[in-house]
Design an enzyme around this catalytic site. Sequence first.
Site, PDB file in Angstrom:
ATOM      1  N   LEU A  38       0.785  -0.996   0.064  1.00 42.18           N
ATOM      2  CA  LEU A  38      -0.109   0.044  -0.228  1.00 42.18           C
ATOM      3  C   LEU A  38       0.890   1.377  -0.141  1.00 42.18           C
ATOM      4  O   LEU A  38       2.022   1.283   0.546  1.00 42.18           O
ATOM      5  CB  LEU A  38      -0.788   0.150   1.165  1.00 42.18           C
ATOM      6  CG  LEU A  38      -1.888  -1.001   1.431  1.00 42.18           C
ATOM      7  CD1 LEU A  38      -2.813  -0.795   2.761  1.00 42.18           C
ATOM      8  CD2 LEU A  38      -2.962  -0.991   0.235  1.00 42.18           C
ATOM      9  N   ASP A  39       0.498   2.380  -0.667  1.00 41.03           N
ATOM     10  CA  ASP A  39       1.213   3.559  -0.574  1.00 41.03           C
ATOM     11  C   ASP A  39       1.473   3.950   0.752  1.00 41.03           C
ATOM     12  O   ASP A  39       0.513   3.685   1.797  1.00 41.03           O
ATOM     13  CB  ASP A  39       0.683   4.491  -1.188  1.00 41.03           C
ATOM     14  CG  ASP A  39       0.677   4.307  -2.960  1.00 41.03           C
ATOM     15  OD1 ASP A  39       1.479   3.633  -3.368  1.00 41.03           O
ATOM     16  OD2 ASP A  39      -0.093   5.016  -3.687  1.00 41.03           O
ATOM     17  N   ARG A  40       2.446   4.838   1.287  1.00 39.98           N
ATOM     18  CA  ARG A  40       2.585   5.193   2.570  1.00 39.98           C
ATOM     19  C   ARG A  40       1.324   5.906   3.335  1.00 39.98           C
ATOM     20  O   ARG A  40       1.025   5.807   4.312  1.00 39.98           O
ATOM     21  CB  ARG A  40       3.814   6.127   2.476  1.00 39.98           C
ATOM     22  CG  ARG A  40       4.417   6.644   4.031  1.00 39.98           C
ATOM     23  CD  ARG A  40       5.363   7.109   3.781  1.00 39.98           C
ATOM     24  NE  ARG A  40       6.048   7.681   4.965  1.00 39.98           N
ATOM     25  CZ  ARG A  40       7.342   8.237   5.362  1.00 39.98           C
ATOM     26  NH1 ARG A  40       8.335   8.549   4.304  1.00 39.98           N
ATOM     27  NH2 ARG A  40       7.472   8.551   6.522  1.00 39.98           N
ATOM     28  N   THR A  99      -1.447   5.783   2.197  1.00 39.13           N
ATOM     29  CA  THR A  99      -2.948   5.113   1.954  1.00 39.13           C
ATOM     30  C   THR A  99      -2.991   4.110   3.474  1.00 39.13           C
ATOM     31  O   THR A  99      -2.339   3.305   3.830  1.00 39.13           O
ATOM     32  CB  THR A  99      -3.007   4.274   0.964  1.00 39.13           C
ATOM     33  OG1 THR A  99      -2.790   4.966  -0.220  1.00 39.13           O
ATOM     34  CG2 THR A  99      -4.168   3.282   0.804  1.00 39.13           C
TER      35      THR A  99
END
Length: 397
Positions: free
Chosen positions: A203-205, A207
Amino acid sequence: MKHIIGAGSGKTRRPGKPPAASRLARPTFSPLPPIPPPMPGKVAESAVAKAVPQATLVTVDADFAGQRLDNFLIRQLKGVPKTHVYRIIRSGEVRINKGRVSADTRVAAGDVVRLPPVRTSERADEKAKAMAVEVARHGAASTVGGYAPSREFPILFEDDHVLAIDKPAGVAVHGGSGVAFGVIEQLRMARPDWNFLELVHRLDRETSGILLVAKKRMALKNLQEQFRERETDKIYLALVSGAWPANKKVLDKPLQKYLLADGERRVQVVGKDHPDGMRAVTLVKVKARLAPPAGMPGQGFTLLEVTIKTGRTHQIRVHLASEGHPIAGDDKYGDFELNKALQKEVAGPALKRMFLHAWRLKFTHPSSGKRIDLLAALPPDLESFTAHAIPVPAPEL
């Protein structure tokens, strides 16, 4: 004082030539007493065997089957520098089933790996322990590979094969690109008795939401295969600016990665015939429409259920922004003026980060075959923002 893990470097010196250390400096410790003459027979042989460091044999567990030899050794020889690990592989001191191997050899369940005696200094061990204590108090150093503080995360599901956590926003999933540590390093510190903990996906940081971690290699391979074959359902909640058209339900646009002048990574939509384009498919469903908070101009917002069928970098963010409806709070592909306005508490809670949340995940359990359906509620900061916005009637929903 030296600690010994496995066996020595295997290097020899020429007869009659003193060790390098003795030529450089006199020892600061008292000399050892003379060694008594060896006793005859088996007693003498056993005494010599005890005095000489021995290689150790490790049988590969099924959980590590398929792993590269260098990564397997780095786990086994904790505290030994990577440069030394590669050196003993090249020298032939590490063997699998009595045969020489290379660093990229894949180990298999039941393989017998010979580990030579590797020395680590007592001073290095003490320094590592002291650093770990400081990190636990103040956080890890800013360099990649620094010690990570132990941390647990809210658990959504856990058994002997899989761990599902609710990742908070602002935490990277792993160290790298200037990030000293992430979720996986902190989990490993918190669970030192677990030999295997690996990320199934990312997951993106910024998110938040559901993140899967495998606790067995078999589970990792099975789950990653499900992701590749699109057998999972990954549903996100995203708040975008403007009124998203209810009839726009499928985004099938190739994406390409590129670098900015400062080296930062970005992603853009490209044509279907672009040589570097990678297919990306996103399904979109309107969940709710929200008027802008009091005192804020604009067309309001749309809360979307977004399902990704491919897992490309920044896929949701780029796809939605390419349609003229960027995610609220997105600092890379968003509306920067709108983001500034959202961060101010005008008539309710401010939105200080990107509104993207991994809300729901469906997958087949790698061992039981049972279908698992996980749900992570919106975190308080996102929930409070949607609560103070005004719902707009939407007959087409």
